[in-house]
Design an enzyme around this catalytic site. Structure first.
Site, mmCIF file in Angstrom:
data_model
loop_
_atom_site.group_PDB
_atom_site.id
_atom_site.type_symbol
_atom_site.label_atom_id
_atom_site.label_comp_id
_atom_site.label_asym_id
_atom_site.label_seq_id
_atom_site.Cartn_x
_atom_site.Cartn_y
_atom_site.Cartn_z
ATOM 1 N N GLY A 191 0.770 -1.235 0.000
ATOM 2 C CA GLY A 191 0.000 0.000 0.000
ATOM 3 C C GLY A 191 0.799 1.281 0.000
ATOM 4 O O GLY A 191 0.230 2.363 -0.179
ATOM 5 N N ASN A 270 9.560 0.496 0.160
ATOM 6 C CA ASN A 270 9.875 1.890 -0.129
ATOM 7 C C ASN A 270 9.177 2.853 0.823
ATOM 8 O O ASN A 270 8.293 2.487 1.591
ATOM 9 C CB ASN A 270 9.464 2.210 -1.565
ATOM 10 C CG ASN A 270 8.003 1.862 -1.822
ATOM 11 O OD1 ASN A 270 7.700 0.734 -2.180
ATOM 12 N ND2 ASN A 270 7.095 2.817 -1.634
ATOM 13 N N ASP A 315 11.998 3.724 -4.925
ATOM 14 C CA ASP A 315 11.195 2.514 -4.864
ATOM 15 C C ASP A 315 12.087 1.266 -4.880
ATOM 16 O O ASP A 315 11.723 0.233 -5.439
ATOM 17 C CB ASP A 315 10.185 2.456 -6.025
ATOM 18 C CG ASP A 315 9.143 1.364 -5.847
ATOM 19 O OD1 ASP A 315 8.817 1.021 -4.700
ATOM 20 O OD2 ASP A 315 8.658 0.830 -6.859
ATOM 21 N N LYS A 342 15.805 -4.874 -5.090
ATOM 22 C CA LYS A 342 15.622 -4.187 -6.363
ATOM 23 C C LYS A 342 16.853 -3.423 -6.826
ATOM 24 O O LYS A 342 17.038 -3.199 -8.013
ATOM 25 C CB LYS A 342 14.455 -3.201 -6.260
ATOM 26 C CG LYS A 342 13.070 -3.783 -6.449
ATOM 27 C CD LYS A 342 12.063 -2.640 -6.485
ATOM 28 C CE LYS A 342 10.634 -3.124 -6.717
ATOM 29 N NZ LYS A 342 9.696 -1.973 -6.775
ATOM 30 N N ASN A 402 12.768 -8.527 -8.775
ATOM 31 C CA ASN A 402 11.511 -8.195 -8.133
ATOM 32 C C ASN A 402 11.035 -9.387 -7.307
ATOM 33 O O ASN A 402 11.843 -10.160 -6.803
ATOM 34 C CB ASN A 402 10.490 -7.763 -9.189
ATOM 35 C CG ASN A 402 9.467 -6.779 -8.655
ATOM 36 O OD1 ASN A 402 8.582 -7.151 -7.906
ATOM 37 N ND2 ASN A 402 9.589 -5.514 -9.034
ATOM 38 N N TRP A 403 9.725 -9.569 -7.161
ATOM 39 C CA TRP A 403 9.207 -10.571 -6.215
ATOM 40 C C TRP A 403 9.370 -12.004 -6.700
ATOM 41 O O TRP A 403 9.293 -12.939 -5.892
ATOM 42 C CB TRP A 403 7.730 -10.309 -5.907
ATOM 43 C CG TRP A 403 6.822 -10.464 -7.096
ATOM 44 C CD1 TRP A 403 6.376 -9.479 -7.916
ATOM 45 C CD2 TRP A 403 6.266 -11.680 -7.597
ATOM 46 N NE1 TRP A 403 5.583 -10.001 -8.901
ATOM 47 C CE2 TRP A 403 5.488 -11.342 -8.736
ATOM 48 C CE3 TRP A 403 6.336 -13.023 -7.205
ATOM 49 C CZ2 TRP A 403 4.792 -12.300 -9.477
ATOM 50 C CZ3 TRP A 403 5.648 -13.972 -7.945
ATOM 51 C CH2 TRP A 403 4.885 -13.612 -9.064
ATOM 52 N N CYS A 616 -6.191 3.901 -14.134
ATOM 53 C CA CYS A 616 -6.530 2.665 -14.841
ATOM 54 C C CYS A 616 -5.298 1.904 -15.306
ATOM 55 O O CYS A 616 -5.371 0.699 -15.594
ATOM 56 C CB CYS A 616 -7.393 2.974 -16.064
ATOM 57 S SG CYS A 616 -8.784 4.094 -15.773
ATOM 58 N N CYS A 619 -3.815 -1.686 -14.209
ATOM 59 C CA CYS A 619 -4.371 -2.932 -14.729
ATOM 60 C C CYS A 619 -4.434 -2.950 -16.251
ATOM 61 O O CYS A 619 -4.096 -3.957 -16.872
ATOM 62 C CB CYS A 619 -5.770 -3.165 -14.162
ATOM 63 S SG CYS A 619 -5.806 -3.440 -12.379
ATOM 64 N N HIS A 620 -4.880 -1.866 -16.853
ATOM 65 C CA HIS A 620 -5.106 -1.848 -18.300
ATOM 66 C C HIS A 620 -3.882 -1.412 -19.097
ATOM 67 O O HIS A 620 -3.938 -1.379 -20.326
ATOM 68 C CB HIS A 620 -6.302 -0.959 -18.631
ATOM 69 C CG HIS A 620 -7.603 -1.542 -18.202
ATOM 70 N ND1 HIS A 620 -8.233 -2.553 -18.893
ATOM 71 C CD2 HIS A 620 -8.403 -1.269 -17.127
ATOM 72 C CE1 HIS A 620 -9.366 -2.878 -18.284
ATOM 73 N NE2 HIS A 620 -9.483 -2.124 -17.211
#
Length: 693
Positions: A191, A270, A315, A342, A402-403, A616, A619-620
């Protein structure tokens, strides 16, 4: 007895046991030698993602074939690391929909849906779903995007208990895997990219869900008092009124339990916002951002920390894997923690005291010249904190690693890391510290000017890196497709497995990186594979599906052709001499933008729509170029109809498929979005007129 002895030598069994006899507890999760089950996220507490099984090896890998596959109907994210316990595979897909499948046959045994879409509200906009689950004493544990931690009965799929770990109306959510140990289950949250969030980790009783302890990763308002001496210490490294911005430091992915020292290691994220000049204007290291923090596992009390990026500004999360191992250094064994965050460096840290042993670059990293071994601090390059308003540095916010989890093979002495090479552009021109806010309504929660433009296919590349942690040098590397490839598995058969963006599961020789075998999965894949044994046979299982963080990257991800819901989400299991046939899937293809030639685009409305579209893009896709499972809005007919667009965006018509509700958008906002999408579709339509020379 001779047969059992052979299987024991192959690492397949530790003892003769019947069905239903495996009790997952500290003993099972600490056992590095018994490869029968894959009961934890990284198999064991060490998080090495190494299987001691060697029935499948470099000599017979070409005999590996499909045992069975299972097509999944649940929409959305397919990035989970599965678990296998006593012949049953457990995993979550979509919005934490938990499945149990018979490992011998692929038959679905049960499915539990926590109905996250109905509960998440605005939190549905912040992430893509689940990356991992946990298992303990007959129960499966999972976080949900709305912030619950749930326990489900492993035999029946019935809910045992559920607790809300966050405030229902804050910006916290859960996508990472819980960890279990000593009758406890711990969970963090994400978050910090989306508002004023203060990170913490909470431990609960694994049987009842009762909260046992909580550790905050950054300090709150000093006027409210400090929860612990650690927070009082950390507050001395912050300036200004940081608590109004939350601070960040969320533990959204990696945690490791150390059974030798009875400690938990947290990998923290971060700052909130990213921009150090805004959240802590007088400077300071800002503990415990971008750190590894060691806690007493029983009480949650602070023990030590190591910070990879003091005063983090880019980040550069340290929420990537923390692998526990023992290395012979200067002639004596040392308990170490291996970490590739990272920022592009690989760290070897003493687990006993948190002291840095070594750190070297594994990819291009221009933000720092080196890590000073005496102080443990980076020697930063000039200008990297965008002091003059902007900076271009390697790596960028997607990170060198990354993850997607790395793996460590103790016999080979190598760590296998899915890495990427891509820069980041940081710009805070025009942002006034006196008026900046990352609170509700802010369209700039990270404190820098982030473009929502498309990311071209040549913006970055990736490879699988074999790294020698003892000598801190590269052993080998192989290029991998695009930027975003899967987590890694290594085995005692001298093999390394990884799923690729191009749609294949590939096996390499762990010693030199030679490709030995591959199989077409029918879709790009980022989930990590696992290995286990049932009835004396070694299996490899992987979840295949192109979603998760891939969807954000625009053309860089869309180049693989897996955009849209037509492509499968499936669980595949392999065994020597497997003969099953995989159902056909559509070939990869780019989405075809649609256009309404009678639609007159208003340039001013399109500009307003571009600003609104930033909400948006997660996701898009950047620039309205979808990169994965989520539909490409340039190719969708929904925005062609004002009424249909309103029903979906503001009315929640597709909520069950993961489309959030944006009830705050006005009619004018929706119209501006439609003009932006029509502009993007028309510009990328194959019949679009070429620009004037």
């Amino acid at each position: 007895m001779r047969c059992a002895a052979v299987l024991l030598a192959l690492g397949i069994i530790a003892s003769v046991a019947g069905a239903g006899t495996v009790v997952v507890d500290d003993r099972i999760l600490a056992d590095e030698d018994n490869g029968r089950d894959w009961a934890g996220y990284g198999r064991t507490f060490s998080e090495q993602r190494h299987s001691p099984l060697r029935q499948i090896d470099t000599q017979n890998i070409r005999r590996l074939g499909l045992a069975w596959s299972l097509e999944l109907e649940t929409p959305g994210n397919v990035a989970t690391a599965p678990l296998e316990v006593d012949g049953v595979i457990y995993f979550g897909v979509g919005l934490s929909v938990i499945h149990a499948v018979d490992a011998r046959t692929g038959k679905l045994l049960w499915r539990y849906d926590p109905e996250t879409a109905k509960a998440a509200g605005a939190k549905l906009r912040l992430a893509w779903g689940i990356r991992g689950i946990a298992f303990w004493n007959g129960k499966v544990y999972s976080g949900t995007q709305d912030g619950r931690l749930i326990a489900v009965d492993a035999n029946s799929g019935a809910l045992v208990w559920s607790v809300m770990t966050v405030d229902k109306n804050d910006r916290r959510y859960i996508t990472g895997a819980p960890r279990v140990f000593d009758g406890k289950v711990i969970i963090g949250h994400g978050g910090a990219d989306f508002g004023p969030v203060r990170g913490y980790v909470t431990a609960y009783d694994a049987e009842s869900g009762r909260q046992l302890w909580r550790f905050h990763t950054v300090p709150g308002n000093p006027a409210d008092g400090f929860e612990s001496p650690a927070m009082e210490m950390a507050a001395k490294t912050w300036t200004g009124q940081w608590w109004k911005f939350g601070g960040g430091g969320t533990v959204w992915n990696a945690m490791s339990y150390d059974p030798e020292l009875k400690r938990v290691y947290l990998g923290t994220g971060n700052g909130a916002p990213w921009n150090h000049k805004l959240r802590s204007p007088g400077g300071g290291d800002n503990l415990f951002l971008c750190s590894i923090v060691a806690l007493d596992a029983e009480t949650g009390a602070y023990l030590w920390h190591y910070q990879t990026n003091p005063g983090e500004s880019w980040d550069f999360n340290s929420t990537m894997d923390m692998v526990l191992a023992t290395l012979s250094i200067d002639g004596r064994p040392r308990r170490v923690l291996l970490h590739a965050p990272k920022n592009g460096f690989f760290y070897v840290i003493d687990r006993d005291n948190g002291k840095l042993i070594s750190a070297e670059k594994i990819v291009k990293a221009t933000w720092a010249e080196r890590i000073d071994l005496a102080s443990g601090r980076p020697v930063e390059a000039a200008g990297v904190r965008y002091e003059n308003g902007e900076a271009l540095i390697w790596p960028g916010p997607f990170g060198a690693h990354n993850w997607q989890p790395m793996a460590y093979n103790p016999a080979a002495g190598l760590v296998y890391i899915p890495v990427r090479d891509m820069p980041g552009y940081y710009n805070d021109k025009g942002i006034d510290p006196a008026t900046y806010s990352n609170g509700p309504g802010s369209r700039n929660t990270n404190g820098i000017n982030i473009s929502s433009s498309d990311i071209p296919i040549d913006a970055g590349h990736s490879f699988l890196l074999a790294w020698d942690p003892l000598r801190q040098r590269e052993a080998w590397r192989v290029p991998t497709p695009g930027l975003w490839n899967g987590g890694v598995l290594t085995t005692a058969g001298n093999l390394v497995f990884q799923g690729h963006a191009g749609g294949k599961l590939v096996a390499y020789d762990a010693r030199d990186g030679r490709e030995l075998w591959s199989y077409s999965l029918g879709v790009g894949t980022i989930a990590p594979p696992i290995s286990y044994a049932v009835d004396g046979r070694q299996y490899i299982s992987i979840l295949a599906g192109w979603t998760g963080g891939t969807v954000l990257l625009g053309s860089l991800s869309a180049q693989h052709g897996w955009v849209g819901r037509a492509y499968p989400r499936r669980l595949l299991t392999f065994v020597l001499d497997g003969r099953a046939q995989l159902p056909a899937s559509p070939p990869p293809a780019p989405p075809l933008p649609v256009d309404d030639p009678d639609f007159v685009i208003d340039a001013a409305k399109a500009r307003d729509g571009a600003a609104l579209y930033r909400a948006c893009a997660l996701c898009h896709g950047m620039g309205a170029v979808a990169g994965g499972y989520i539909p490409d809005l340039r190719a969708s007919t929904v925005p062609l109809s004002k009424e249909a667009f309103e029903r979906v965006v503001r009315g929640g018509a597709l909520l069950e498929r993961g489309m959030p509700v944006f009830g705050e958008l006005s009619d004018e906002d929706l119209e501006a979005l439609r003009h932006y999408l029509r502009e993007r579709a028309r510009a990328s339509h194959p019949d679009a007129a070429a620009p004037d020379p």
